[in-house]
Design a protein around this motif. Sequence first.
Motif, PDB file in Angstrom:
ATOM      1  N   VAL A  99       5.211   9.673   3.477  1.00 31.52           N
ATOM      2  CA  VAL A  99       5.964   8.747   2.624  1.00 31.52           C
ATOM      3  C   VAL A  99       7.417   8.666   3.086  1.00 31.52           C
ATOM      4  CG1 VAL A  99       6.830   8.359   0.277  1.00 31.52           C
ATOM      5  CG2 VAL A  99       4.459   9.038   0.635  1.00 31.52           C
ATOM      6  N   GLU A 100       8.022   9.810   3.396  1.00 27.16           N
ATOM      7  CA  GLU A 100       9.418   9.842   3.856  1.00 27.16           C
ATOM      8  C   GLU A 100       9.590   9.036   5.145  1.00 27.16           C
ATOM      9  OE1 GLU A 100      12.394  13.130   5.840  1.00 27.16           O
ATOM     10  OE2 GLU A 100      10.969  13.823   4.328  1.00 27.16           O
ATOM     11  N   VAL A 101       8.699   9.225   6.095  1.00 26.84           N
ATOM     12  CA  VAL A 101       8.791   8.494   7.368  1.00 26.84           C
ATOM     13  C   VAL A 101       8.582   7.008   7.136  1.00 26.84           C
ATOM     14  CG1 VAL A 101       7.662   8.147   9.610  1.00 26.84           C
ATOM     15  CG2 VAL A 101       8.181  10.459   8.809  1.00 26.84           C
ATOM     16  N   TYR A 102       7.604   6.645   6.300  1.00 27.35           N
ATOM     17  CA  TYR A 102       7.355   5.224   6.023  1.00 27.35           C
ATOM     18  C   TYR A 102       8.590   4.575   5.387  1.00 27.35           C
ATOM     19  CZ  TYR A 102       5.368   0.912   4.351  1.00 27.35           C
ATOM     20  OH  TYR A 102       5.139  -0.420   4.113  1.00 27.35           O
ATOM     21  N   ASP A 103       9.217   5.271   4.457  1.00 24.21           N
ATOM     22  CA  ASP A 103      10.412   4.727   3.805  1.00 24.21           C
ATOM     23  C   ASP A 103      11.564   4.558   4.793  1.00 24.21           C
ATOM     24  OD1 ASP A 103       9.099   4.548   1.400  1.00 24.21           O
ATOM     25  OD2 ASP A 103       9.946   6.404   0.583  1.00 24.21           O
ATOM     26  N   GLU A 111       0.804  -1.220   0.000  1.00 24.32           N
ATOM     27  CA  GLU A 111       0.000   0.000   0.000  1.00 24.32           C
ATOM     28  C   GLU A 111       0.840   1.274   0.000  1.00 24.32           C
ATOM     29  OE1 GLU A 111      -3.787  -1.680   2.487  1.00 24.32           O
ATOM     30  OE2 GLU A 111      -2.017  -1.021   3.583  1.00 24.32           O
ATOM     31  N   ARG A 112       2.143   1.145  -0.055  1.00 25.68           N
ATOM     32  CA  ARG A 112       3.020   2.316  -0.011  1.00 25.68           C
ATOM     33  C   ARG A 112       2.691   3.309  -1.122  1.00 25.68           C
ATOM     34  NH1 ARG A 112       6.425   5.484  -2.546  1.00 25.68           N
ATOM     35  NH2 ARG A 112       8.208   6.268  -1.409  1.00 25.68           N
ATOM     36  N   GLN A 157      11.376   1.248   7.037  1.00 28.60           N
ATOM     37  CA  GLN A 157      11.755  -0.020   6.410  1.00 28.60           C
ATOM     38  C   GLN A 157      11.038  -1.198   7.059  1.00 28.60           C
ATOM     39  OE1 GLN A 157      16.020  -0.102   6.647  1.00 28.60           O
ATOM     40  NE2 GLN A 157      16.248   1.494   5.110  1.00 28.60           N
ATOM     41  N   ALA A 158       9.711  -1.183   6.981  1.00 26.99           N
ATOM     42  CA  ALA A 158       8.880  -2.197   7.633  1.00 26.99           C
ATOM     43  C   ALA A 158       9.089  -3.599   7.050  1.00 26.99           C
ATOM     44  CB  ALA A 158       7.416  -1.806   7.532  1.00 26.99           C
ATOM     45  N   ARG A 159       9.512  -3.690   5.798  1.00 27.83           N
ATOM     46  CA  ARG A 159       9.833  -4.969   5.145  1.00 27.83           C
ATOM     47  C   ARG A 159       8.723  -6.004   5.264  1.00 27.83           C
ATOM     48  NH1 ARG A 159      16.243  -5.443   6.511  1.00 27.83           N
ATOM     49  NH2 ARG A 159      16.694  -3.350   5.808  1.00 27.83           N
TER      50      ARG A 159
END
Length: 113
Positions: free
Chosen positions: A52-56, A28-29, A59-61
């Motif tokens: 988006v920056e924080v999600y990247d 869902e990114r 690195q939830a992988r």
Amino acid sequence: MKFEGTFQYMGNHGIVFNVSQITLTDSERGRLRELHFGEAKHAHYVVNSKVVEVYDKMQARGLPCVMMIGISRPLTRQQGDALNAQGTTIATRAAAAFASAAKAVAPLTWRHL
């Protein structure tokens, strides 16, 4: 993308935050740019870019990722002066607000960590 909830939090000096909690997965990114936060008004693109920056960076992988996005209402002159007088920053207050809000909505198992 699953919205867990939206609520308001009132911090010190009467600063009100609108907080949205969402759960994301890797697939869902790409949809993060579709989010619209009405509280951000004309700055919604900036908020989306930061999400988006924080999600990247996280690195939830492939693991589900719970994010809380908080946007404060515009500060009054008195609120700004009170914050400046204490020598604090909005980021410090926001961190305290998110910590309190996260504790209030977190499952009991998280509270014992």
